[in-house]
Design a protein around this motif. Sequence first.
Motif, PDB file in Angstrom:
ATOM      1  N   TYR A 502      -0.172 -13.976  -3.768  1.00  0.00           N
ATOM      2  CA  TYR A 502       0.813 -13.509  -2.789  1.00  0.00           C
ATOM      3  C   TYR A 502       0.552 -14.117  -1.412  1.00  0.00           C
ATOM      4  O   TYR A 502       1.488 -14.573  -0.730  1.00  0.00           O
ATOM      5  CB  TYR A 502       0.741 -11.982  -2.734  1.00  0.00           C
ATOM      6  N   LEU A 503      -0.720 -14.153  -1.019  1.00  0.00           N
ATOM      7  CA  LEU A 503      -1.066 -14.729   0.282  1.00  0.00           C
ATOM      8  C   LEU A 503      -0.921 -16.248   0.275  1.00  0.00           C
ATOM      9  O   LEU A 503      -0.487 -16.838   1.267  1.00  0.00           O
ATOM     10  CB  LEU A 503      -2.484 -14.330   0.669  1.00  0.00           C
ATOM     11  N   GLN A 507       3.332 -14.719   1.226  1.00  0.00           N
ATOM     12  CA  GLN A 507       3.857 -13.366   1.019  1.00  0.00           C
ATOM     13  C   GLN A 507       5.298 -13.385   0.488  1.00  0.00           C
ATOM     14  O   GLN A 507       6.115 -12.525   0.817  1.00  0.00           O
ATOM     15  CB  GLN A 507       3.772 -12.546   2.318  1.00  0.00           C
ATOM     16  N   ILE A 527       1.796  -5.301  -5.411  1.00  0.00           N
ATOM     17  CA  ILE A 527       1.514  -5.428  -3.979  1.00  0.00           C
ATOM     18  C   ILE A 527       1.526  -4.047  -3.324  1.00  0.00           C
ATOM     19  O   ILE A 527       0.684  -3.737  -2.463  1.00  0.00           O
ATOM     20  CB  ILE A 527       2.544  -6.366  -3.300  1.00  0.00           C
ATOM     21  N   MET A 538       0.271  -5.896   5.943  1.00  0.00           N
ATOM     22  CA  MET A 538       0.717  -7.244   5.620  1.00  0.00           C
ATOM     23  C   MET A 538       1.514  -7.900   6.755  1.00  0.00           C
ATOM     24  O   MET A 538       1.764  -9.110   6.720  1.00  0.00           O
ATOM     25  CB  MET A 538       1.581  -7.224   4.352  1.00  0.00           C
TER      26      MET A 538
END
Length: 562
Positions: A502-503, A507, A527, A538
């Motif tokens: 995800y990072l 994102q 997430i 986030m």
Amino acid sequence: MGLSVEEMLNIDIFSGAKLLGGAAGLSNEIKGATIIEAPDIVKFISGGEVLLTRFYAFQFCTAEEFDSYFQELAQKKVSAIVIKRGNDVEHIEEKVKYILDFAEKYAVPVLEVAFELSFREILRPILERLFNEEVRRLKYFKTTHDNFTALAFSRGSGEDSIQKILDVLEKLIDNPVALFNQNMDYLAGTEGCKTEMAISDGAKEYQPKFYSNYTYLKQKVTLTKEACDEYEQFIVKWRVMYNRRVYLVITASVSPFGDMDDIAIENGVTALKQEMFRQHSVEELEEKFQNDIITQILNGNIHTRKELEREVKQLGIPLDANYRVLLFKLWNEGAGTFEKLNEQFKFDSILRDAVVNEFEDVRVRNDVDQVIVIQQITQEQKQEDYRKELKNTVEKIQKRICQKNKNLKVRAGVGKEVEGVLKLSDSFKEARDSLEFINIFEKPNAEQSHHIVFFSDMGIFKLLCKADNPEELYEYIPESLQKLLHYKKQQRQELLLTLNTYLDRNQNLTKTAQELFIHYKTAAYRIDRIVKITGIDMNNASEVLAVRIGLIVYRMIENMKK
């Protein structure tokens, strides 16, 4: 009385021969025949032989040495001498003149045959007239064995010993020969040989007409991609040491392969095996000695300049030049843990050979499954040009590796440039840290086939290299991420992988789902779970950066534990 020289001249093979001198000895009885391809063969002659020579054995000998050889032949009372003249022998006309004087003085007929005529073709009918089939083969075995044994006595310890053996073998069988190592890299060969080899699916075992200590294969080849003509190719393989296999390749592109060639090849391979074992033993001792010196230097165990000067002299490198240490390693991402270890050791020689072939004037040593390179740096070269050149070199190394196993990746860690041999330990430590960090930086299933990391490019992670234990490194992981690391074991790895992806995908949930092959809603659910467990914001760029660094530190800890 047996076969005389005059009767020998009536054999069809001598129809075009010229009698140059020594006619008084035409009645000499022939008791045998032998080829002279090594000067010291005279020590193995018993007397009464017909000697066949193209002067290869005497191509570089002095007048005094040449005279000494023929004085020994006079004592042995040879029956006749058959010569061929080539252009690759120094002062050949003077040597022919000497032989003719010798012929008249000792009544030894000297015959000249066409250069294109093979001595093997000449030898066969003579031996057939003198002996039955079994004895003929034994006599030829002795002839070839004596030539290679004489070559062993005369060659000394020169680096061209292997080449001399191949040259003699090529003259005996009248076909080009080449030598390849276990990686099928070309080592040496004679004129007209193929410098590339491959064992085709159609290759079959070939059994000589005698018991052999070696494995023979036979296949069909073309000399070039454009050529249509196929030739027989014979491959003999054997081991020099437990981990070093060698291939001798004979391509029958000049003369048809005959039974007498088997005999010459068998003796040639034995000579090559003995010489290569001798050279390997010497090289192994020299390499061990140099490796000990390199190890002391790289580990910083030499402290005084006087001691350093003595050790560096043995390596043959300048004391105060600029150097850089490079560390290479192979990796197979698709293999299991045991397979990875097995691959590292199985292909270590391939990596070393590829490195040696692509780098010029470097000092190389194996360190278990890694290859260490000490490279002298040209001060005039710009850093940008050096990086580009190194990248191209590593790509060439990768290409060589892929020819052996397309699943293997080359990885290289690069230390800083240092001034003087004494500071090589600093560059070595950086190269080692860079190589270890490749596993951490490189994404799983990375498309690139090789990876280079310069220590100077590691930024903040250079500070982390100073940590000696996992506990110290753990302090650099944010508390929020630590909560995820202590979460339920069954779900922890799944959530860590999702967070990391995800990072990495900025994102983006859609790209994360695609990367992990899961549904969009599944990615979103995971997430949400991570945020609830850790409390990570986030939308806070600083906190997200700290988590990203923490994930890398976590991989460092896992790598350190392994």
